[in-house]
Design a protein around this motif. Structure first.
Motif, PDB file in Angstrom:
ATOM      1  N   UNK A   1       1.578  -0.752   3.327  1.00 27.84           N
ATOM      2  CA  UNK A   1       0.985  -1.749   2.438  1.00 27.84           C
ATOM      3  C   UNK A   1       1.547  -1.558   1.038  1.00 27.84           C
ATOM      4  N   UNK A   2       2.400  -2.480   0.626  1.00 32.44           N
ATOM      5  CA  UNK A   2       3.129  -2.338  -0.640  1.00 32.44           C
ATOM      6  C   UNK A   2       2.598  -3.305  -1.679  1.00 32.44           C
ATOM      7  N   UNK A   3       2.057  -2.745  -2.760  1.00 35.92           N
ATOM      8  CA  UNK A   3       1.493  -3.545  -3.843  1.00 35.92           C
ATOM      9  C   UNK A   3       2.598  -3.810  -4.857  1.00 35.92           C
ATOM     10  N   UNK A   4       3.010  -5.056  -4.967  1.00 35.76           N
ATOM     11  CA  UNK A   4       4.126  -5.399  -5.849  1.00 35.76           C
ATOM     12  C   UNK A   4       3.682  -5.728  -7.267  1.00 35.76           C
ATOM     13  N   UNK A   5       2.391  -5.712  -7.516  1.00 33.50           N
ATOM     14  CA  UNK A   5       1.844  -5.967  -8.849  1.00 33.50           C
ATOM     15  C   UNK A   5       2.165  -4.774  -9.750  1.00 33.50           C
ATOM     16  N   UNK A   6       3.004  -4.940 -10.795  1.00 40.38           N
ATOM     17  CA  UNK A   6       3.387  -3.812 -11.633  1.00 40.38           C
ATOM     18  C   UNK A   6       2.429  -3.528 -12.787  1.00 40.38           C
TER      19      UNK A   6
ATOM     20  N   UNK B   1      -3.317  -3.624 -10.645  1.00 40.10           N
ATOM     21  CA  UNK B   1      -2.692  -3.202  -9.387  1.00 40.10           C
ATOM     22  C   UNK B   1      -3.715  -2.778  -8.341  1.00 40.10           C
ATOM     23  N   UNK B   2      -4.780  -2.098  -8.765  1.00 42.94           N
ATOM     24  CA  UNK B   2      -5.778  -1.675  -7.785  1.00 42.94           C
ATOM     25  C   UNK B   2      -6.506  -2.866  -7.177  1.00 42.94           C
ATOM     26  N   UNK B   3      -6.784  -3.885  -7.977  1.00 41.76           N
ATOM     27  CA  UNK B   3      -7.413  -5.088  -7.437  1.00 41.76           C
ATOM     28  C   UNK B   3      -6.483  -5.785  -6.455  1.00 41.76           C
ATOM     29  N   UNK B   4      -5.201  -5.802  -6.782  1.00 38.96           N
ATOM     30  CA  UNK B   4      -4.222  -6.384  -5.867  1.00 38.96           C
ATOM     31  C   UNK B   4      -4.161  -5.594  -4.565  1.00 38.96           C
ATOM     32  N   UNK B   5      -4.290  -4.275  -4.683  1.00 41.25           N
ATOM     33  CA  UNK B   5      -4.266  -3.427  -3.491  1.00 41.25           C
ATOM     34  C   UNK B   5      -5.465  -3.703  -2.600  1.00 41.25           C
ATOM     35  N   UNK B   6      -6.619  -3.821  -3.189  1.00 40.80           N
ATOM     36  CA  UNK B   6      -7.826  -4.092  -2.385  1.00 40.80           C
ATOM     37  C   UNK B   6      -7.725  -5.457  -1.701  1.00 40.80           C
ATOM     38  N   UNK B   7      -7.163  -6.443  -2.395  1.00 37.69           N
ATOM     39  CA  UNK B   7      -6.995  -7.763  -1.787  1.00 37.69           C
ATOM     40  C   UNK B   7      -6.012  -7.698  -0.619  1.00 37.69           C
TER      41      UNK B   7
ATOM     42  N   UNK C   1      -2.525   3.236  11.453  1.00 39.57           N
ATOM     43  CA  UNK C   1      -2.637   3.948  10.187  1.00 39.57           C
ATOM     44  C   UNK C   1      -2.024   3.121   9.046  1.00 39.57           C
ATOM     45  N   UNK C   2      -2.576   3.262   7.861  1.00 43.85           N
ATOM     46  CA  UNK C   2      -2.089   2.518   6.693  1.00 43.85           C
ATOM     47  C   UNK C   2      -1.573   3.496   5.639  1.00 43.85           C
ATOM     48  N   UNK C   3      -0.376   3.227   5.138  1.00 44.86           N
ATOM     49  CA  UNK C   3       0.179   3.937   3.987  1.00 44.86           C
ATOM     50  C   UNK C   3       0.160   2.958   2.826  1.00 44.86           C
ATOM     51  N   UNK C   4      -0.586   3.264   1.797  1.00 43.11           N
ATOM     52  CA  UNK C   4      -0.764   2.382   0.645  1.00 43.11           C
ATOM     53  C   UNK C   4       0.013   2.922  -0.545  1.00 43.11           C
ATOM     54  N   UNK C   5       0.803   2.060  -1.177  1.00 46.05           N
ATOM     55  CA  UNK C   5       1.537   2.502  -2.373  1.00 46.05           C
ATOM     56  C   UNK C   5       1.791   1.320  -3.297  1.00 46.05           C
ATOM     57  N   UNK C   6       2.074   1.636  -4.558  1.00 47.93           N
ATOM     58  CA  UNK C   6       2.420   0.620  -5.546  1.00 47.93           C
ATOM     59  C   UNK C   6       3.820   0.850  -6.061  1.00 47.93           C
TER      60      UNK C   6
ATOM     61  N   UNK D   1       0.983   4.683 -10.023  1.00 49.03           N
ATOM     62  CA  UNK D   1      -0.030   5.744 -10.113  1.00 49.03           C
ATOM     63  C   UNK D   1      -1.442   5.237  -9.873  1.00 49.03           C
ATOM     64  N   UNK D   2      -1.839   4.058 -10.413  1.00 46.55           N
ATOM     65  CA  UNK D   2      -3.181   3.559 -10.067  1.00 46.55           C
ATOM     66  C   UNK D   2      -3.366   3.347  -8.566  1.00 46.55           C
ATOM     67  N   UNK D   3      -2.350   2.839  -7.878  1.00 46.33           N
ATOM     68  CA  UNK D   3      -2.489   2.594  -6.438  1.00 46.33           C
ATOM     69  C   UNK D   3      -2.488   3.903  -5.662  1.00 46.33           C
ATOM     70  N   UNK D   4      -1.692   4.874  -6.105  1.00 49.92           N
ATOM     71  CA  UNK D   4      -1.730   6.191  -5.454  1.00 49.92           C
ATOM     72  C   UNK D   4      -3.125   6.809  -5.567  1.00 49.92           C
ATOM     73  N   UNK D   5      -3.737   6.676  -6.741  1.00 48.61           N
ATOM     74  CA  UNK D   5      -5.081   7.246  -6.896  1.00 48.61           C
ATOM     75  C   UNK D   5      -6.093   6.497  -6.027  1.00 48.61           C
ATOM     76  N   UNK D   6      -5.916   5.179  -5.872  1.00 50.55           N
ATOM     77  CA  UNK D   6      -6.793   4.427  -4.980  1.00 50.55           C
ATOM     78  C   UNK D   6      -6.616   4.897  -3.542  1.00 50.55           C
TER      79      UNK D   6
END
Length: 252
Positions: A153-158, A163-169, A181-186, A192-197
């Protein structure tokens, strides 16, 4: 699981620390694994620095990295490396040395054919689902969904503020994602915000020069090993604290 993404689509213009040759990719992978990375994602490159799916380019990279590390090694199949879907499929089919896994971006033309070919070859598939695309909708309808290794799951919002809201969506759009399994990253400012999420949610994640050139405090990263070390610290700090009664393995 914390995967290291060694170089991505970056070039020598992004700094000397970005590994471009098989030797430098192998050295950087070894440093990242020593720092705690449990898998490697790499973009094999031509001598002029262009991403390539060519068997002649991919094989030396995989051989060099595997000579230095014992963790799974994966590669990209991004359409930018071979825009024509038929040619991309032919490249993958001709790989004499196969990666342990490969990422397939589900919004790209020909993605399902590439994924099916990889699965037939015994190569694990990371289903790359990018925010801001129809990748999630396509993937949730795919008959290949239950067979993939994991969802990337790749969050392209820079923007670090959103970015975290984009990740949750993005995660919401994936739904159960076939229970894979899901690997989440930004990426860039959202890294860094997405990694912490991901840490708070207990999901796998990744970090490396593909996603960001900078440490959490804004300093330029010295290399992938330093990013992995900092990523593990940030991830651990983000994990929810266990109730006091659970620290010795009991609950109260």
């Amino acid at each position: 699981m914390v995967q290291v993404c060694l170089n991505g689509r970056r070039t020598a213009a992004d700094g000397a620390g970005v590994p471009m040759s098989p030797k430098d990719m192998a050295r950087s992978a070894a440093e990242a694994v020593a720092a705690g990375a449990t898998a490697v994602h790499v973009h094999p490159k031509t001598p002029c620095g262009r991403d390539s799916l060519s068997p002649r380019v991919l094989a030396p990279v995989l051989e060099a990295i595997r000579a230095r590390v014992a963790v799974p090694v994966g590669v990209t199949t991004g359409a930018w490396a071979e825009p024509d879907p038929a040619a991309r499929l032919a490249r993958v089919r001709d790989w004499p040395v196969r990666p342990d896994f490969a990422s397939v971006n589900w919004h790209e033309p020909g993605a399902e054919a590439v994924a099916a070919q990889l699965l037939d070859m015994g190569v694990g598939v990371e289903a790359g689902i990018w925010s801001g695309t129809d990748g999630a909708a396509r993937f949730t309808r795919s008959p290949l969904g239950p067979r993939v290794l994991r969802v990337l799951a790749e969050v392209t919002d820079p923007d670090p503020a959103t970015a975290q809201s984009s990740a949750r969506a993005l995660l919401s759009g994936l739904g159960g994602a076939f229970a894979r399994p899901v690997l989440l990253h930004g990426e860039e400012g959202g890294t860094w915000p997405v990694l912490r999420l991901a840490g708070r949610l207990g999901l796998a994640t990744r970090i490396g020069l593909e996603d960001t050139l900078f440490l959490p405090d804004g300093r330029r990263a010295g290399g992938n090993g330093q990013l992995v070390a900092q990523g593990l610290v940030q991830y651990a700090r983000s994990r929810p604290a266990r109730p006091a009664g659970d620290r010795d393995g009991t609950s109260r």
